[in-house]
Design an enzyme around this catalytic site. Structure first.
Site, PDB file in Angstrom:
ATOM      1  N   LYS A   1       0.863  -1.201   0.000  1.00 17.56           N
ATOM      2  CA  LYS A   1       0.000   0.000   0.000  1.00 17.56           C
ATOM      3  C   LYS A   1       0.897   1.249   0.000  1.00 17.56           C
ATOM      4  CE  LYS A   1      -3.486  -2.614   2.439  1.00 17.56           C
ATOM      5  NZ  LYS A   1      -4.694  -2.616   3.211  1.00 17.56           N
TER       6      LYS A   1
ATOM      7  N   GLU B   1     -11.311 -10.670  -1.072  1.00 16.87           N
ATOM      8  CA  GLU B   1     -10.962  -9.985   0.166  1.00 16.87           C
ATOM      9  C   GLU B   1     -12.225  -9.366   0.771  1.00 16.87           C
ATOM     10  OE1 GLU B   1      -6.645  -8.574   0.160  1.00 16.87           O
ATOM     11  OE2 GLU B   1      -7.707  -7.175  -1.114  1.00 16.87           O
TER      12      GLU B   1
ATOM     13  N   GLY C   1      -7.364  -5.090   7.218  1.00 17.40           N
ATOM     14  CA  GLY C   1      -6.751  -4.173   8.178  1.00 17.40           C
ATOM     15  C   GLY C   1      -7.512  -4.071   9.492  1.00 17.40           C
TER      16      GLY C   1
HETATM   17  C1  PEP Z   1      -4.969  -5.950   1.638  1.00 16.14           C
HETATM   18  O1  PEP Z   1      -4.767  -4.778   1.658  1.00 16.14           O
HETATM   19  O2  PEP Z   1      -5.072  -6.499   0.548  1.00 16.14           O
HETATM   20  C2  PEP Z   1      -5.078  -6.678   2.900  1.00 16.14           C
HETATM   21  C3  PEP Z   1      -5.539  -7.900   2.860  1.00 16.14           C
HETATM   22  O3  PEP Z   1      -4.687  -6.030   4.040  1.00 16.14           O
HETATM   23  P1  PEP Z   1      -4.491  -6.675   5.505  1.00 16.14           P
HETATM   24  O4  PEP Z   1      -3.711  -7.950   5.320  1.00 16.14           O
HETATM   25  O5  PEP Z   1      -3.737  -5.647   6.283  1.00 16.14           O
HETATM   26  O6  PEP Z   1      -5.853  -6.947   6.051  1.00 16.14           O
END
Ligand code: PEP
Length: 239
Positions: free
Chosen positions: A10, A159, A165
């Site tokens: 990110k 996701e 997060g």
């Molecule tokens: C992402 O940003 O794709 C993600 C899964 O973040 P995190 O692992 O921090 O939840």
């Protein structure tokens, strides 16, 4: 095939983190396959050059046109020429914070595949949408992947937005059920079979169980991918 372990930095880490991260990989994960690290666009070339033969570099986003008056955008061809193999398209932060629609993302998917990149197309539902996840995911898949001719370089990342997060992880049963649904939807609409990555608060303590599912083709990791030590633990957990 080894399951994909994809990092998404990110807007975190900086140039000084790249050699530290790559050196750790060299010492602790040399010979491991399908390690892809998506970094901010300005760092793609440095990461790709530093990690040659160790890990693949990826970009976190790109535009769908090759060149022109689009201040601030980068083309798939630029991503490729910087040494990246891969680009994330449609991460939930792009959809939610930057208003990217399935229609726009479809153009990005097609353009990035045309440029010879592997595309990780991200889908997911919000907490409010969770009871209707099938409808939401089907629409993201059918609209976002329309007109794709070859699925060879296509990877999908599921996701759940409520798990990104937040420290909340979907249950192992949920992940298996939803990945199976995503696989069936892609197969029935496009006749294709592609790896489906899971993303959402994946960390060394839960990655082994998630990666042990047949329906899971890998993981996409945000927070726990910033430090090479955690990233490598996740790589090793794929068994
Ligand atoms: C992402 O940003 O794709 C993600 C899964 O973040 P995190 O692992 O921090 O939840």
């Amino acid at each position: 095939m080894d399951k994909f372990i994809v990092a998404n930095w990110k807007m975190n880490n900086d140039f000084s983190d790249i050699p530290v991260f790559v050196d750790y990989l060299k010492e602790n994960a040399s010979g491991e396959k399908n390690m892809i690290v998506c970094v901010p666009s300005v760092m793609v070339k440095t990461f790709a050059d530093t990690a040659t033969g160790i890990a693949e570099a990826g970009a976190e986003n790109c535009y769908y046109l090759e060149k022109g008056a689009y201040t601030g955008e980068i083309s798939p061809q630029m991503v490729k020429s910087a040494g990246a193999t891969t680009v994330l398209v449609g991460h939930s932060e792009r959809r939610q914070l930057f208003g990217e629609t399935n229609e726009l993302l479809n153009k990005k998917v097609l353009a990035a595949l045309d440029a010879g990149l592997k595309v990780i197309y991200c889908i997911g539902e919000t907490l409010e949408e969770k009871p209707n996840y099938q409808e939401v995911l089907r629409k993201e898949l059918v609209e976002g992947l329309a007109n794709v001719k070859s699925f060879e370089n296509l990877i999908v990342a599921y996701e759940p937005i409520w798990a990104i997060g937040t420290g909340k992880v979907a249950t192992i049963e949920d992940i298996d059920e939803i990945h199976t649904f995503v696989k069936e939807t892609i197969s029935s609409n496009f006749g294709a079979n592609v790896p489906i990555l899971y993303g959402g608060s994946v960390k060394p303590s839960n990655s082994g169980e998630i990666l042990s599912l047949d329906s899971v083709g890998g993981v996409l990791i945000g927070g726990a991918s910033l430090k090479a030590e955690d990233y490598v633990k996740i790589v090793k957990s794929r068994g």
